[in-house]
Design an enzyme around this catalytic site. Structure first.
Site, PDB file in Angstrom:
ATOM      1  N   CYS A  27     -37.637  19.805 -48.236  1.00 10.25           N
ATOM      2  CA  CYS A  27     -38.995  20.371 -46.830  1.00 10.25           C
ATOM      3  C   CYS A  27     -37.963  20.817 -46.023  1.00 10.25           C
ATOM      4  O   CYS A  27     -37.035  19.450 -45.466  1.00 10.25           O
ATOM      5  CB  CYS A  27     -39.336  19.004 -47.035  1.00 10.25           C
ATOM      6  SG  CYS A  27     -40.564  18.754 -46.040  1.00 10.25           S
ATOM      7  N   GLY A  49     -41.497  28.289 -57.818  1.00 16.70           N
ATOM      8  CA  GLY A  49     -41.751  29.224 -56.234  1.00 16.70           C
ATOM      9  C   GLY A  49     -41.972  30.451 -57.367  1.00 16.70           C
ATOM     10  O   GLY A  49     -41.760  30.836 -58.103  1.00 16.70           O
TER      11      GLY A  49
HETATM   12  C1  LIG Z   1     -49.407  22.153 -49.381  1.00 12.70           C
HETATM   13  C2  LIG Z   1     -48.088  21.606 -49.873  1.00 12.70           C
HETATM   14  C3  LIG Z   1     -47.690  20.171 -49.972  1.00 12.70           C
HETATM   15  C4  LIG Z   1     -46.076  20.411 -50.282  1.00 12.70           C
HETATM   16  N1  LIG Z   1     -45.283  18.924 -50.371  1.00 12.70           N
HETATM   17  C5  LIG Z   1     -44.002  19.277 -51.044  1.00 12.70           C
HETATM   18  C6  LIG Z   1     -43.308  17.400 -51.141  1.00 12.70           C
HETATM   19  O1  LIG Z   1     -44.598  16.397 -51.174  1.00 12.70           O
HETATM   20  N2  LIG Z   1     -42.219  17.601 -51.998  1.00 12.70           N
HETATM   21  C7  LIG Z   1     -41.490  18.973 -52.190  1.00 12.70           C
HETATM   22  O2  LIG Z   1     -40.007  18.815 -52.305  1.00 12.70           O
HETATM   23  N3  LIG Z   1     -42.053  20.296 -52.603  1.00 12.70           N
HETATM   24  C8  LIG Z   1     -43.470  20.058 -51.493  1.00 12.70           C
HETATM   25  N4  LIG Z   1     -44.180  21.621 -51.396  1.00 12.70           N
HETATM   26  C9  LIG Z   1     -43.274  22.392 -52.110  1.00 12.70           C
HETATM   27  C10 LIG Z   1     -44.010  22.705 -53.445  1.00 12.70           C
HETATM   28  O3  LIG Z   1     -43.475  20.984 -54.214  1.00 12.70           O
HETATM   29  C11 LIG Z   1     -43.072  23.933 -54.006  1.00 12.70           C
HETATM   30  O4  LIG Z   1     -42.178  23.666 -54.172  1.00 12.70           O
HETATM   31  C12 LIG Z   1     -43.725  25.129 -53.235  1.00 12.70           C
HETATM   32  O5  LIG Z   1     -44.668  25.039 -52.691  1.00 12.70           O
HETATM   33  C13 LIG Z   1     -43.263  26.380 -54.362  1.00 12.70           C
HETATM   34  O6  LIG Z   1     -43.221  26.721 -55.269  1.00 12.70           O
HETATM   35  P1  LIG Z   1     -45.015  27.229 -55.384  1.00 12.70           P
HETATM   36  O7  LIG Z   1     -44.840  28.835 -55.058  1.00 12.70           O
HETATM   37  O8  LIG Z   1     -46.391  27.550 -56.681  1.00 12.70           O
HETATM   38  O9  LIG Z   1     -46.279  27.254 -54.041  1.00 12.70           O
HETATM   39  C14 LIG Z   1     -45.005  21.899 -50.986  1.00 12.70           C
HETATM   40  C15 LIG Z   1     -45.975  23.070 -51.262  1.00 12.70           C
HETATM   41  C16 LIG Z   1     -47.145  22.521 -50.523  1.00 12.70           C
HETATM   42  C17 LIG Z   1     -48.539  24.687 -50.741  1.00 12.70           C
END
Ligand SMILES: Cc1cc2nc3c(=O)[nH]c(=O)nc-3n(C[C@H](O)[C@H](O)[C@H](O)COP(=O)(O)O)c2cc1C
Length: 340
Positions: A95, A207
């Site tokens: 994060c 991702g």
């Molecule tokens: C609204 C939102 C909240 C997120 N909260 C967290 C979290 O609490 N912990 C974490 O490790 N990643 C968090 N992420 C990152 C996601 O777990 C993920 O790594 C990121 O969205 C990339 O994956 P994607 O392209 O499939 O969305 C968050 C992402 C979004 C969009």
């Protein structure tokens, strides 16, 4: 056939992957591994653990994601998670938010491999369930492949065998977390290379994945895939998970109406127990995404379930928008002409 328990995961997402969303996801997939939103270690230890750890048995396997950087506190928090019935404890080292950075955890921990290893080892000694990490491919200027392997080496030595990698480096200065979810470009190839260099570790890529076809492509290179935004923006993709990634023989996939019906049964119990309808409505918003009537469905859920006292009827009646849209046959222009 035996599959890795991490073969398909739904990413931890603050404000989204709450217990209601996870329940909906579990209706759609028996095999998906679910993650909580990040729970800050201090909040869990000094706040109301019942609130942070609440989940139903039906959701399992579900992992508790922790944010923190103090090995002793993380060990205590992991113990609480194990006692509450979670299947895994995951450390957030991905994060990029300013709040998290000022607390010296999240992605900024990538600069401190030794401390991360101590945190993982302390948690690993405290619990019998797997302790895992979710991380990035780099941060700021610390983004060479050598630096990444030094980091993964430290994880490996800590005894944690599962590394979930968001294939995009974190920018701690100059980009908001939202911008950092699109910039800089994804480097899935780096995660594939990690699996080649650490074949004994379970490596999960995260991702930009949107479909089971994406998942299958990556599973040629790594042990597991993790879906983030696509899981809440197009939740019905989750109904394809079991057939596409786990079943040697395809079984019938539940349709959206069946999923809704099962969720309503859950919602009835929750509302009786005092849960606000709007919290139950939120995971449903995009269930009918791309279907006729989806816009009216969403509007209904936002407007009719917005207050604190909307009952189950306000949720249940949303279905009329999509049912009507699906079952109403188009007017046949020839019949209309004959009637005139
Ligand atoms: C609204 C939102 C909240 C997120 N909260 C967290 C979290 O609490 N912990 C974490 O490790 N990643 C968090 N992420 C990152 C996601 O777990 C993920 O790594 C990121 O969205 C990339 O994956 P994607 O392209 O499939 O969305 C968050 C992402 C979004 C969009």
């Amino acid at each position: 056939m035996k599959f890795s328990p991490w073969r398909f995961c739904i990413a931890p997402m603050m404000q989204y992957t709450d217990r209601h969303f996870r329940y909906l996801a579990r209706i759609m997939s028996r095999h998906a591994r679910l993650y909580t939103e990040m729970v800050v270690c201090d909040a869990l230890l000094h706040g109301d653990p019942g609130r942070f750890l609440a989940h139903s048995e039906f959701e399992r396997p579900v992992a508790l994601q922790l944010g923190g950087c103090d090995p002793n506190k993380l060990a205590s928090a992991a113990t609480l998670g194990e006692e509450a019935g979670f299947s895994e404890i995951n450390l957030n080292v991905g994060c990029p938010s300013a709040r998290v950075k000022s607390g010296r955890f999240g992605a900024s921990l990538m600069a401190e491999p030794q401390l991360v290893a101590e945190c993982l080892a302390a948690m690993g000694s405290a619990v019998d369930i797997p302790v895992t990490i979710k991380t990035r491919i780099g941060i700021d200027q610390t983004d060479s492949y050598d630096e990444l392997t030094t980091f993964v080496d430290a994880i490996d030595r800590s005894g944690s065998g599962v590394v979930i990698v968001h294939a995009r480096k974190a920018w701690l200065d100059g980009l908001s977390p939202r911008e950092n979810r699109e910039i800089p470009p994804l480097r899935h190839d780096v995660v594939h290379q990690l699996k080649r260099d650490f074949p004994h570790l379970t490596i999960v890529v995260n991702g930009g994945l949107t479909s089971m076809a994406d998942g299958n492509k990556h599973l040629q290179h790594v042990d597991g895939v993790m879906l983030g935004r696509a899981a809440y923006q197009t939740p019905y993709v989750l109904a394809a998970v079991d057939n596409a990634l786990f079943a040697p023989v395809a079984s019938e996939q539940p349709d959206r109406f069946e999923i809704f019906r099962r969720y309503i049964e859950y919602a009835k119990d929750e509302i009786r127990a005092g849960t606000f309808t709007r919290h139950l409505a939120k995971p449903l918003h995009y269930l009918f995404q791309g279907q006729p009537g989806a816009r009216q469905w969403r509007r209904h859920l936002s407007e009719r379930c917005a207050g604190t006292d909307g009952g189950i009827e306000s949720l249940e009646s949303a279905i009329k928008w999509v049912e009507r849209a699906v079952v109403t046959p188009p007017v046949n222009p020839l019949r209309r002409a004959a009637r005139q």
